[in-house]
Design a protein around this motif. Structure first.
Motif, PDB file in Angstrom:
ATOM      1  N   ILE A   1      56.220  24.529 -14.570  1.00 49.64           N
ATOM      2  CA  ILE A   1      56.532  23.465 -15.530  1.00 49.64           C
ATOM      3  C   ILE A   1      55.450  23.394 -16.601  1.00 49.64           C
ATOM      4  O   ILE A   1      55.734  23.259 -17.801  1.00 49.64           O
ATOM      5  CB  ILE A   1      56.673  22.114 -14.812  1.00 49.64           C
ATOM      6  CG1 ILE A   1      57.930  22.100 -13.934  1.00 49.64           C
ATOM      7  CG2 ILE A   1      56.698  20.966 -15.813  1.00 49.64           C
ATOM      8  CD1 ILE A   1      59.224  22.246 -14.695  1.00 49.64           C
ATOM      9  N   LEU A   2      54.186  23.483 -16.181  1.00 48.16           N
ATOM     10  CA  LEU A   2      53.080  23.456 -17.140  1.00 48.16           C
ATOM     11  C   LEU A   2      53.199  24.619 -18.121  1.00 48.16           C
ATOM     12  O   LEU A   2      53.050  24.433 -19.342  1.00 48.16           O
ATOM     13  CB  LEU A   2      51.744  23.539 -16.393  1.00 48.16           C
ATOM     14  CG  LEU A   2      50.488  23.601 -17.267  1.00 48.16           C
ATOM     15  CD1 LEU A   2      50.360  22.352 -18.122  1.00 48.16           C
ATOM     16  CD2 LEU A   2      49.245  23.807 -16.402  1.00 48.16           C
TER      17      LEU A   2
ATOM     18  N   SER B   1      54.476  17.831 -19.558  1.00 41.92           N
ATOM     19  CA  SER B   1      54.412  18.471 -18.241  1.00 41.92           C
ATOM     20  C   SER B   1      53.842  17.514 -17.204  1.00 41.92           C
ATOM     21  O   SER B   1      54.278  17.492 -16.052  1.00 41.92           O
ATOM     22  CB  SER B   1      53.583  19.758 -18.307  1.00 41.92           C
ATOM     23  OG  SER B   1      52.209  19.475 -18.533  1.00 41.92           O
TER      24      SER B   1
END
Length: 475
Positions: free
Chosen positions: A313-314, A338
């Motif tokens: 996700i980051l 994020s």
């Protein structure tokens, strides 16, 4: 050429008539017309940038053919590398050269070294971020053997440059759009009329809502020190609506125009302003971009443990931020989004898989609260899209921490507020449909439906704001 301009209003029917009435019996001539029309459309801004899209198309066309006949892994890797180098190299130079140069100089300054390299006056080609990902999807899919490299020159070049979605998406996959250029298309009145309704809805969102709000948000943001905290917050809320209507309006026009020519483009927005959580919002906002990064970057990283999902996700949000522009504000925006997203990973918050209040007229009080919370979270982070540079963003936020947050805010013009009200009503009622004006088969009387169409058309002509470029042209 803006899709809201008079030039486009003349350009589109000419291409439509030639396409369906003059060249309807020849698929190759139809594709050739689309290719020529797309290059005219794109070259309207600056014909010199046609060289870039032609190079990108030519390289990936040749790479695709060689990938068909090459089975050696090292050679296939080299061919994919050529495609990545050419496409990302052009994108990197035009979009990120000065950003990385400035960051390099700043890093040396921290250690006491003074560098003064020459910055280049680089003009960002419109749409380069979009067609770069579109053509890369082709070479990656051919490399992965999900698709055979085509030898149909006209179909491939028309696929890369298809004018309705060329400069701001949706970002189409080769597996979905390219085959449509390779099969005979017949005129479908139902599809075309639905396309016209979606174009009308896109024009309303862009011209009546977004363009009217643009004057208000620009005026406030340029002199934010002179306004109350409540007005600064109102400005951010209005920018969120402007941002949504500007970008989704373009997507509606693009998808509707594609239908006029017998093409099905992917849905790019799914009523994200009614999302009940940040993850749900990003399943509904700029769908073509986030699914592209998911399929071509994140899924190659693999991993299903919570920390691996959080890492992915980051990465996806940082890459998305950087894709939007060469500025620390966009990277900050990605990082903060994020972090908001990760609470749903580690705390196991509820996932929403159906539209809000599905089958009901009104949401529950809890659902309404979640929608407001999500929208306001998105709104506060939208500041990092709205204000440049990063220092000014924090100064703007600082100005909002003031007792004047309880003052009566300065509001935009009534026609902008009325446009937002109508937008919310129509999109709420249509939230389970493909677009705001998908009324075919509706129990609403025909007279009422046509009254809505003519009312929106009247609003577009008489209540539109000062014409503005689409926000995503800068990305």
């Amino acid at each position: 050429m803006l899709t809201t301009s008079l030039e486009f209003a003349l350009f589109l029917p000419i291409v439509f008539v030639l396409y369906w009435f003059v060249l309807k019996n020849s698929l190759k001539l139809q594709n050739a017309l689309i290719l020529v029309a797309s290059y005219v459309f794109y070259g309207w801004w600056d014909w010199r940038f046609l060289v870039l899209i032609a190079i990108s198309s030519a390289v990936d066309y040749v790479v695709g053919i060689f990938l068909n006949t090459t089975s050696t892994k090292s050679k296939r890797n080299a061919l994919l590398g050529i495609s990545l180098l050419v496409n990302l190299g052009m994108l990197g130079f035009f979009k990120y050269y000065n950003f990385f140069l400035d960051s390099f100089v700043d890093a040396f300054t921290l250690f006491g070294f003074s560098l003064s390299p020459d910055r280049l006056q680089i003009i960002l080609p419109v749409g380069i971020s979009f067609y770069t990902l579109q053509t890369l999807s082709y070479t990656i899919d051919v490399y992965d053997r999900k698709l055979k490299g085509t030898k149909d020159f006209l179909a491939f070049f028309a696929y890369v440059s298809f004018f309705p979605q060329l400069v701001a998406g949706p970002i189409e996959r080769a597996t979905q759009l390219l085959p449509q250029f390779q099969q005979k298309r017949t005129f479908d009145y139902t599809k075309a009329s639905d396309g016209m309704r979606q174009i009308l809805w896109g024009l309303f969102k862009k011209i009546v809502v977004a363009d009217n709000l643009a004057v208000y948000t620009y005026t406030i943001s340029m002199n934010y020190q002179d306004h109350s905290a409540s007005t600064l917050l109102m400005c951010l809320v209005m920018f969120s609506f402007q941002f949504y209507c500007d970008f989704s309006g373009y997507s509606d026009i693009a998808i509707g125009t594609g239908r006029l020519f017998g093409f099905n483009l992917m849905k790019n927005f799914d009523y994200p302003i009614f999302a009940r959580s940040i993850p749900e919002l990003w399943q509904k906002w700029h769908i073509s971009l986030f699914t592209w990064f998911r399929d071509y970057i994140v899924r190659r990283l693999k991993g299903f443990r919570k920390w691996q999902v959080a890492r992915n996700i980051l990465i996806i949000f940082l890459v998305t931020g950087l894709w939007h522009g060469a500025a620390w504000t966009y990277l900050t925006w990605g990082l903060l989004h994020s972090l908001l997203f990760m609470q749903f990973i580690f705390l196991g918050r509820k996932k929403f898989k159906t539209p809000v209040a599905a089958g009901k007229l009104l949401p529950s009080l809890g659902e309404f609260g979640l929608m407001v919370k999500t929208f306001m979270s998105f709104t506060l982070l939208a500041l990092f899209f709205f204000i440049q540079p990063l220092s000014k963003c924090f100064s703007y936020l600082g100005s909002m921490i003031d007792w004047s947050i309880f003052a009566v805010p300065l509001l935009p013009e009534n026609r902008a507020l009325a446009g937002i009200g109508l937008l919310l009503v129509i999109e709420w009622l249509q939230r389970e449909k493909e677009h705001g004006l998908e009324l075919s088969g509706s129990p609403i009387p025909k007279m009422v439906r046509w009254g809505v169409y003519y009312g929106l058309l009247f609003a577009v002509f008489y209540y539109g704001g000062q014409p503005q470029d689409f926000l995503y042209f800068q990305f």
